[in-house]
Design a protein around this motif. Structure first.
Motif, PDB file in Angstrom:
ATOM      1  N   ASN A 193      13.878  18.151  29.511  1.00  0.00           N
ATOM      2  CA  ASN A 193      14.377  18.860  28.344  1.00  0.00           C
ATOM      3  C   ASN A 193      13.888  20.311  28.335  1.00  0.00           C
ATOM      4  O   ASN A 193      14.649  21.231  28.011  1.00  0.00           O
ATOM      5  CB  ASN A 193      13.936  18.134  27.067  1.00  0.00           C
ATOM      6  N   ASN A 228      12.650  22.683  16.703  1.00  0.00           N
ATOM      7  CA  ASN A 228      13.928  22.014  16.428  1.00  0.00           C
ATOM      8  C   ASN A 228      14.717  21.756  17.707  1.00  0.00           C
ATOM      9  O   ASN A 228      15.273  20.661  17.910  1.00  0.00           O
ATOM     10  CB  ASN A 228      14.761  22.855  15.463  1.00  0.00           C
ATOM     11  N   THR A 248      12.902  18.991  19.776  1.00  0.00           N
ATOM     12  CA  THR A 248      13.005  17.651  19.187  1.00  0.00           C
ATOM     13  C   THR A 248      14.411  17.095  19.316  1.00  0.00           C
ATOM     14  O   THR A 248      14.615  15.956  19.766  1.00  0.00           O
ATOM     15  CB  THR A 248      12.590  17.709  17.718  1.00  0.00           C
ATOM     16  N   LEU A 249      15.404  17.903  18.933  1.00  0.00           N
ATOM     17  CA  LEU A 249      16.785  17.431  19.004  1.00  0.00           C
ATOM     18  C   LEU A 249      17.234  17.232  20.451  1.00  0.00           C
ATOM     19  O   LEU A 249      17.974  16.295  20.757  1.00  0.00           O
ATOM     20  CB  LEU A 249      17.713  18.410  18.288  1.00  0.00           C
ATOM     21  N   GLY A 250      16.794  18.108  21.356  1.00  0.00           N
ATOM     22  CA  GLY A 250      17.153  17.945  22.761  1.00  0.00           C
ATOM     23  C   GLY A 250      16.562  16.684  23.365  1.00  0.00           C
ATOM     24  O   GLY A 250      17.232  15.962  24.105  1.00  0.00           O
ATOM     25  N   LEU A 269      15.655  13.973  21.714  1.00  0.00           N
ATOM     26  CA  LEU A 269      16.305  12.822  21.094  1.00  0.00           C
ATOM     27  C   LEU A 269      17.691  12.579  21.687  1.00  0.00           C
ATOM     28  O   LEU A 269      18.055  11.441  22.012  1.00  0.00           O
ATOM     29  CB  LEU A 269      16.407  13.031  19.578  1.00  0.00           C
ATOM     30  N   SER A 270      18.479  13.633  21.843  1.00  0.00           N
ATOM     31  CA  SER A 270      19.820  13.463  22.395  1.00  0.00           C
ATOM     32  C   SER A 270      19.764  12.999  23.846  1.00  0.00           C
ATOM     33  O   SER A 270      20.563  12.157  24.276  1.00  0.00           O
ATOM     34  CB  SER A 270      20.608  14.774  22.285  1.00  0.00           C
TER      35      SER A 270
END
Length: 353
Positions: free
Chosen positions: A3, A52, A55-57, A59-60
């Protein structure tokens, strides 16, 4: 880590397009726009933006990998194919026909997977591979299996050698000079104008400008890091299609070991020399890939070489250990050169690695 390596593309997209995206939301939704400008250096250095995005990367990526694993588990089922030659079985579910089914990659991969399982199955499953065709008495089945399998090993070795070769720099090559004939003052027999020499082909001006633009971008500190090719990216791309080769190495070595007691006609022994030679070449090029990956890691950058390279090295070494231990006293009768026999000696004595 994956990531973090891909977040550079998010930051580039954010820097180029976030301004109008934020304007779209603030104009159409009752959201106040505060803080520094998003298309500025201070906007990119925001800690909140980094947390942000990370975290979002993560999770995806986790959701995508989990979904892909579930799909591979439940949608792919191993096939059990007929071990017969195409001369004896016209069915596309024969192993020899499925291995050569390049128009259906999924069937071809499942055939190689089933081929790797031959060594772990019983002697009854392997018996058709060592049989002779009737009438005629030809080892069509093993010949076709060996030809397709050795082709996979050789193809992967050649692709890796091409990927490890240093890229040729055509821009630095000296210009080719040619002596043009001088037709000044000459006329053809009909009294017309003198013939004109054929003009040498010129590179397109657009191509020249693109080369200059790329060179200028690569010299910029940030953009150069985005455009520069990682040292091990080309071997990693060559290894992307190397899964069948791993199955082939396991399957052929298992058949070779089993042939000592199960091959009554000696149809497998004539392929042992080319098999050992192909395995030695593959082991050598995989060792070069491992060293390149280690140098890239110590240099502080570079994408990691896929785990498939480690699996291939382990499978190749295991195959060489098993074959040399089984046919150690007969290695000189397989048509190998003295250099190849010397490279096999550490495997025979269990001193390699």
């Amino acid at each position: 880590m994956e990531n973090l390596q891909t977040m550079k593309w998010f930051y580039l997209f954010y820097f180029l397009h976030s301004n109008w995206l934020c304007g779209f939301f603030t104009n159409n939704i009752d959201v106040a726009r505060e803080g520094v400008a998003v298309d500025s250096v201070f906007g990119l250095l925001s800690v909140t933006l980094f947390l942000n995005a990370f975290t979002l990367g993560t999770l995806s990526r986790f959701v995508f990998q989990m979904g892909l694993s579930i799909f591979e588990t439940f949608q792919t089922e191993a096939l059990t194919l007929e071990v017969k030659s195409t001369q004896e079985a016209a069915s596309p579910m024969a192993m020899t026909a499925a291995i050569e089914a390049t128009s259906c990659p999924l069937l071809q991969h499942l055939a190689f997977l089933d081929f790797s399982e031959l060594g772990r199955r019983g002697a009854d499953r392997r018996a058709p591979a060592f049989s002779l065709s009737q009438p005629g008495g030809h080892p069509h089945t093993f010949n076709q299996l060996a030809a397709s399998s050795l082709g996979q090993i050789t193809s992967l070795t050649q692709h890796l050698e091409t990927a490890l070769a240093p890229p040729s720099d055509n821009n630095n090559s000296p210009p080719v000079t040619t002596n043009k004939p001088d037709f000044t003052g000459l006329r053809d027999l009909t009294g017309g104008a003198p013939p004109r020499p054929a003009a040498a082909p010129k590179r397109s001006e657009v191509a020249v400008l693109l080369d200059r633009l790329r060179g200028w971008l690569e010299r910029r500190p940030l953009l150069g890091a985005l455009l520069t090719e990682w040292p091990d990216s080309r071997p990693a791309a060559a290894l992307a299609d190397g899964r069948p080769a791993l199955w082939v190495v396991s399957g052929l070595s298992a058949l070779g070991v089993a042939s000592l007691t199960e091959d009554r006609y000696g149809v497998a022994q004539r392929h042992l020399g080319p098999l050992l030679r192909a395995l030695l070449e593959l082991a050598a090029v995989l060792e070069r890939v491992r060293r390149l990956a280690g140098c890239a890691g110590r240099g502080g950058g570079g994408a990691p070489v896929p785990r498939l390279a480690s699996g291939l090295r382990a499978a190749t070494a295991t195959a060489l250990f098993r074959l040399t231990a089984t046919f150690g006293p007969h290695l000189r009768s397989l048509g190998l050169s003295d250099k190849e026999l010397a490279r096999l000696e550490p495997y025979r004595l269990y001193t390699e690695g």
